[in-house]
Write a protein that holds these residues in place. Structure first.
Motif, PDB file in Angstrom:
ATOM      1  N   PHE A 260       0.815  -1.215   0.000  1.00  0.00           N
ATOM      2  CA  PHE A 260       0.000   0.000   0.000  1.00  0.00           C
ATOM      3  C   PHE A 260       0.856   1.276   0.000  1.00  0.00           C
ATOM      4  O   PHE A 260       2.012   1.271   0.406  1.00  0.00           O
TER       5      PHE A 260
ATOM      6  N   THR B 140      -0.088   3.572   5.344  1.00  0.00           N
ATOM      7  CA  THR B 140      -1.103   2.885   6.138  1.00  0.00           C
ATOM      8  C   THR B 140      -2.498   3.330   5.694  1.00  0.00           C
ATOM      9  O   THR B 140      -2.652   4.327   4.988  1.00  0.00           O
ATOM     10  N   ASP B 141      -3.507   2.610   6.151  1.00  0.00           N
ATOM     11  CA  ASP B 141      -4.883   3.011   5.848  1.00  0.00           C
ATOM     12  C   ASP B 141      -5.139   4.442   6.313  1.00  0.00           C
ATOM     13  O   ASP B 141      -5.767   5.234   5.604  1.00  0.00           O
ATOM     14  N   GLU B 142      -4.663   4.775   7.504  1.00  0.00           N
ATOM     15  CA  GLU B 142      -4.885   6.103   8.049  1.00  0.00           C
ATOM     16  C   GLU B 142      -4.208   7.172   7.202  1.00  0.00           C
ATOM     17  O   GLU B 142      -4.790   8.239   6.951  1.00  0.00           O
TER      18      GLU B 142
ATOM     19  N   ARG C 242      -3.412   7.031   3.951  1.00  0.00           N
ATOM     20  CA  ARG C 242      -4.091   7.150   2.652  1.00  0.00           C
ATOM     21  C   ARG C 242      -5.439   7.844   2.825  1.00  0.00           C
ATOM     22  O   ARG C 242      -5.839   8.676   2.002  1.00  0.00           O
ATOM     23  N   LEU C 243      -6.137   7.503   3.890  1.00  0.00           N
ATOM     24  CA  LEU C 243      -7.426   8.131   4.183  1.00  0.00           C
ATOM     25  C   LEU C 243      -7.266   9.629   4.423  1.00  0.00           C
ATOM     26  O   LEU C 243      -8.030  10.436   3.874  1.00  0.00           O
TER      27      LEU C 243
ATOM     28  N   GLY D 272      -6.564  -1.377  -2.298  1.00  0.00           N
ATOM     29  CA  GLY D 272      -6.547  -0.739  -0.999  1.00  0.00           C
ATOM     30  C   GLY D 272      -7.640   0.268  -0.754  1.00  0.00           C
ATOM     31  O   GLY D 272      -7.933   0.595   0.402  1.00  0.00           O
ATOM     32  N   THR D 273      -8.287   0.789  -1.816  1.00  0.00           N
ATOM     33  CA  THR D 273      -9.313   1.811  -1.626  1.00  0.00           C
ATOM     34  C   THR D 273     -10.480   1.278  -0.799  1.00  0.00           C
ATOM     35  O   THR D 273     -11.083   2.019  -0.003  1.00  0.00           O
TER      36      THR D 273
ATOM     37  N   ARG E  34     -10.473  -0.428   1.724  1.00  0.00           N
ATOM     38  CA  ARG E  34     -10.163  -0.427   3.148  1.00  0.00           C
ATOM     39  C   ARG E  34     -10.429   0.920   3.812  1.00  0.00           C
ATOM     40  O   ARG E  34     -10.450   1.010   5.038  1.00  0.00           O
ATOM     41  N   ILE E  35     -10.622   1.978   3.002  1.00  0.00           N
ATOM     42  CA  ILE E  35     -10.787   3.320   3.579  1.00  0.00           C
ATOM     43  C   ILE E  35     -12.079   4.018   3.155  1.00  0.00           C
ATOM     44  O   ILE E  35     -12.454   5.021   3.741  1.00  0.00           O
TER      45      ILE E  35
ATOM     46  N   LYS F 241     -14.831   5.279   5.557  1.00  0.00           N
ATOM     47  CA  LYS F 241     -14.455   6.282   6.557  1.00  0.00           C
ATOM     48  C   LYS F 241     -14.414   7.691   5.972  1.00  0.00           C
ATOM     49  O   LYS F 241     -14.133   8.650   6.696  1.00  0.00           O
TER      50      LYS F 241
END
Length: 301
Positions: free
Chosen positions: A54, A57-59, A61-62, A85-86, A88-89, A92
């Motif tokens: 990725f 991290t998810d955070e 990227r978000l 990966g999109t 996953r976020i 939110k």
């Protein structure tokens, strides 16, 4: 559908990486070119971050994507690449501020998730080329880039492509929706599920087994996604794979068999997706499709 305003020479463009990681060398030439055209370009803080496969991290990227959505000075968001990966976020994301000043979103492949999200919220977006593929082998702006820039700057556009063997002739005028077949099928049963009724559906994919493609097409058919289309456009199905025991049909034959009972026009081999030519489409906007004897025409209304 709400269509964001065209960008202008001094507009601000943000580039973010909501999915897979990407090297700086694949983005910087695109940034330089955009700046040469008079645009202000701002990179997300974590565009080149790496967290396994990725872009951070998810955070991270978000946060980059949320900042771009919320930026009142930003007129367009271009995703650096797809990958994975999109999903996953996406749940939110907060679109409250974005809705006060909509802006264009550009991308394809894994970015199909965002296109579906935007469509369900009532905003148009652009299925188009991302920075790594802005230029041809000679370093000149690719046809894909030219088409994307026409759409994002509000120019009129139309395409003419040679008709393919399996085409079904006919005409349609409707919104185009869709994107990557694997992503679209994975969203069924979620709040990002795509309503295809009365729409022209665009599909493309890459690196899939033929049997799995057959499964996905029949999943769309069984769920009614193919029943009430205004038309169907099939883009590139790149690097498709077969098993040691052959499936027995090409990807074109798989799709044609699934839609044989419907009377809407079907266009095969439209240059959109993961091959070298990825002509841009505005999802959520009305297009005029004419699948003829020798030529298929597609025009933004």
């Amino acid at each position: 559908m709400i269509t964001p305003p065209p960008i202008k020479s001094n507009s601000k463009i943000r580039i973010v990486s909501p999915a897979g990681k990407i090297k700086e060398e694949h983005v910087k030439p695109a940034v330089e070119w955009l700046e040469q055209q008079g645009f202000e370009v701002e990179l997300g803080k974590h565009v080149f971050a790496q967290h396994f496969q990725f872009a951070g991290t998810d955070e991270q990227r978000l946060n980059d994507l949320q900042e771009a959505l919320d930026d009142p000075d930003c007129d367009a968001i271009i995703c650096s690449r797809g990958g994975y990966g999109t999903v996953r976020i996406v749940n939110k994301l907060d679109f409250t501020t974005f809705a006060q000043k909509p802006k264009w979103l550009v991308g394809f492949s894994d970015i199909t998730i965002l296109h579906s999200c935007f469509h369900n919220l009532g905003f148009a977006s652009i299925h188009g080329v991302m920075p790594r593929y802005f230029f041809d082998s000679d370093g000149n702006p690719s046809e894909s880039l030219v088409s994307m820039m026409k759409l994002i700057t509000g120019e009129s556009i139309s395409y003419s492509v040679d008709s393919a063997t399996f085409n079904k002739k006919g005409k349609a005028e409707a919104e185009i929706v869709g994107g990557n077949l694997s992503i679209i099928t994975s969203l069924q049963g979620t709040k990002y599920d795509l309503n295809t009724d009365g729409k022209i559906l665009f599909l493309e994919d890459i690196d899939e087994f033929l049997y799995h493609t057959d499964r996905m097409i029949h999943q769309l058919k069984l769920s009614g996604k193919l029943d009430n289309l205004a038309g169907l456009i099939l883009g590139d199905f790149t690097d498709m794979k077969d098993n040691e025991s052959p499936f027995g049909k090409t990807v074109h034959e798989i799709i044609l068999e699934a839609v044989s009972g419907f009377d809407y026009p079907v266009c095969f081999d439209f240059p959109g997706g993961h091959d070298k030519k990825n002509l841009a489409l505005t999802f959520g906007c009305e297009w005029e499709l004419e699948v003829g004897e020798g030529i298929t025409k597609l025009r933004l209304k």
